[in-house]
Design a protein around this motif. Structure first.
Motif, PDB file in Angstrom:
ATOM      1  N   GLU A 128       1.002  -1.062  -0.064  1.00  0.00           N
ATOM      2  CA  GLU A 128       0.053   0.189  -0.072  1.00  0.00           C
ATOM      3  C   GLU A 128       0.805   1.302   0.106  1.00  0.00           C
ATOM      4  O   GLU A 128       0.700   2.138  -0.752  1.00  0.00           O
ATOM      5  CB  GLU A 128      -0.891   0.135   1.205  1.00  0.00           C
ATOM      6  CG  GLU A 128      -1.787   1.422   1.262  1.00  0.00           C
ATOM      7  CD  GLU A 128      -2.595   1.406   2.297  1.00  0.00           C
ATOM      8  OE1 GLU A 128      -3.465   2.506   2.494  1.00  0.00           O
ATOM      9  OE2 GLU A 128      -3.021   0.183   2.953  1.00  0.00           O
ATOM     10  N   GLU A 151       2.702   1.738  -3.557  1.00  0.00           N
ATOM     11  CA  GLU A 151       1.783   2.165  -4.586  1.00  0.00           C
ATOM     12  C   GLU A 151       1.268   3.824  -4.190  1.00  0.00           C
ATOM     13  O   GLU A 151       1.501   4.465  -5.375  1.00  0.00           O
ATOM     14  CB  GLU A 151       0.333   1.599  -4.365  1.00  0.00           C
ATOM     15  CG  GLU A 151      -0.603   2.025  -5.694  1.00  0.00           C
ATOM     16  CD  GLU A 151      -2.049   1.485  -5.353  1.00  0.00           C
ATOM     17  OE1 GLU A 151      -2.746   1.605  -6.165  1.00  0.00           O
ATOM     18  OE2 GLU A 151      -2.420   0.526  -4.434  1.00  0.00           O
ATOM     19  N   ALA A 152       1.304   4.208  -3.234  1.00  0.00           N
ATOM     20  CA  ALA A 152       1.010   5.641  -3.043  1.00  0.00           C
ATOM     21  C   ALA A 152       2.398   6.434  -3.087  1.00  0.00           C
ATOM     22  O   ALA A 152       2.341   7.484  -3.712  1.00  0.00           O
ATOM     23  CB  ALA A 152       0.877   5.899  -1.369  1.00  0.00           C
ATOM     24  N   VAL A 186       2.357   6.908  -6.999  1.00  0.00           N
ATOM     25  CA  VAL A 186       1.616   7.894  -7.428  1.00  0.00           C
ATOM     26  C   VAL A 186       2.021   9.401  -6.917  1.00  0.00           C
ATOM     27  O   VAL A 186       2.081  10.242  -7.789  1.00  0.00           O
ATOM     28  CB  VAL A 186       0.122   7.719  -6.677  1.00  0.00           C
ATOM     29  CG1 VAL A 186      -0.413   9.042  -6.758  1.00  0.00           C
ATOM     30  CG2 VAL A 186      -0.635   6.654  -7.006  1.00  0.00           C
ATOM     31  N   TRP A 187       2.687   9.575  -5.896  1.00  0.00           N
ATOM     32  CA  TRP A 187       3.499  10.913  -5.606  1.00  0.00           C
ATOM     33  C   TRP A 187       4.504  11.036  -6.200  1.00  0.00           C
ATOM     34  O   TRP A 187       4.842  12.319  -6.841  1.00  0.00           O
ATOM     35  CB  TRP A 187       3.521  10.880  -3.838  1.00  0.00           C
ATOM     36  CG  TRP A 187       4.018  12.337  -3.711  1.00  0.00           C
ATOM     37  CD1 TRP A 187       5.265  12.769  -3.333  1.00  0.00           C
ATOM     38  CD2 TRP A 187       3.031  13.415  -3.647  1.00  0.00           C
ATOM     39  NE1 TRP A 187       5.060  14.034  -3.054  1.00  0.00           N
ATOM     40  CE2 TRP A 187       3.765  14.663  -3.385  1.00  0.00           C
ATOM     41  CE3 TRP A 187       1.612  13.425  -3.957  1.00  0.00           C
ATOM     42  CZ2 TRP A 187       3.051  15.970  -3.258  1.00  0.00           C
ATOM     43  CZ3 TRP A 187       1.096  14.646  -3.985  1.00  0.00           C
ATOM     44  CH2 TRP A 187       1.847  15.932  -3.575  1.00  0.00           C
ATOM     45  N   ALA A 201      -2.978   5.518  -1.609  1.00  0.00           N
ATOM     46  CA  ALA A 201      -2.826   5.950  -3.099  1.00  0.00           C
ATOM     47  C   ALA A 201      -4.281   6.779  -3.520  1.00  0.00           C
ATOM     48  O   ALA A 201      -4.067   7.709  -4.352  1.00  0.00           O
ATOM     49  CB  ALA A 201      -2.804   4.816  -3.791  1.00  0.00           C
ATOM     50  N   ARG A 225      -4.527  10.573  -4.886  1.00  0.00           N
ATOM     51  CA  ARG A 225      -4.791  10.793  -6.270  1.00  0.00           C
ATOM     52  C   ARG A 225      -6.033  11.951  -6.041  1.00  0.00           C
ATOM     53  O   ARG A 225      -5.977  12.820  -7.025  1.00  0.00           O
ATOM     54  CB  ARG A 225      -5.598   9.667  -6.885  1.00  0.00           C
ATOM     55  CG  ARG A 225      -4.682   8.383  -7.458  1.00  0.00           C
ATOM     56  CD  ARG A 225      -5.182   7.330  -8.246  1.00  0.00           C
ATOM     57  NE  ARG A 225      -4.245   6.261  -8.358  1.00  0.00           N
ATOM     58  CZ  ARG A 225      -4.329   4.948  -7.598  1.00  0.00           C
ATOM     59  NH1 ARG A 225      -4.896   4.901  -6.732  1.00  0.00           N
ATOM     60  NH2 ARG A 225      -3.409   4.545  -7.831  1.00  0.00           N
TER      61      ARG A 225
END
Length: 203
Positions: free
Chosen positions: A68, A71-72, A75-76, A129, A133
């Motif tokens: 987790e 994934e975040a 994204v960042w 994530a 977003r």
């Protein structure tokens, strides 16, 4: 000092004892912790079902928490790359962003405290994530009047926080310090009015 990816490898390594794997996950939060270290740790423990002080958590849960977080982070980091490229183009064209926007990015570069939660037990519950977003979408849109994470309009100006900028608009719905650039001047003024009313009611 180990980087995020080498720490992540230790979290996954079945040859390491569980205490080290847990420690490595916590060390990952020194590199990337959207809510701040303590609140992000509380979030991961809560979502993946292991205790904050558990020295030998289920390795499957530990790796799920890492996934987790990874994934975040992806994204960042993708947003930061795009943001840096866009700012370079804008500066080349002579366009400058408002100071508060640049200040916010300077404080959060790398992903620490992107959605700061001053109370480590109060933070958004969706996956990290998804939260990021939503935040990115708000940063790339016109300012609004609600929290970019939970859509609450109950935002209160708070002082004396434990993280720079030390004060700012906090969502009472999910607990994040709302980036000022995503709020309209009217929404910021209302957050300050709510604080003044609350202070007056306890005076």
């Amino acid at each position: 000092m180990a980087g995020f990816r080498s720490l992540a490898r230790q979290v996954r390594d079945p040859r390491c004892d569980l205490a080290l794997r847990r420690y490595s996950l916590r060390k990952c939060l020194e590199r990337f912790a959207p809510y701040g270290h303590r609140a992000t740790w509380d979030h991961l423990c809560t979502r993946h079902g292991f205790g904050q002080e558990d020295r030998a958590p289920d390795p499957v849960r530990l790796v799920a928490a890492l996934e987790e977080l990874e994934e975040a982070r992806a994204v960042w980091l993708a947003y930061e790359v795009e943001f840096a490229q866009r700012r370079k183009r804008e500066k080349h064209d002579g366009l400058r962003r408002p100071g508060s926007f640049d200040d916010w990015h300077r404080r959060t570069w790398g992903g620490f405290g992107v959605a700061w939660c001053d109370d480590p037990t109060v933070h958004p519950s969706p996956p990290l994530a998804d939260v990021l977003r939503g935040l990115i979408s708000a940063l790339e849109s016109e300012p609004g009047t609600h929290c970019p994470v939970c859509a609450s309009e109950r935002i209160v100006w708070k002082q004396d926080m434990i993280h720079e900028p030390w004060f700012g608009p906090v969502c009472t719905g999910c607990g994040i310090l709302v980036p000022q650039p995503v709020l309209t001047p009217g929404a910021l003024a209302e957050a300050k009015r709510i604080r003044r009313r609350e202070l007056a009611s306890v005076a």
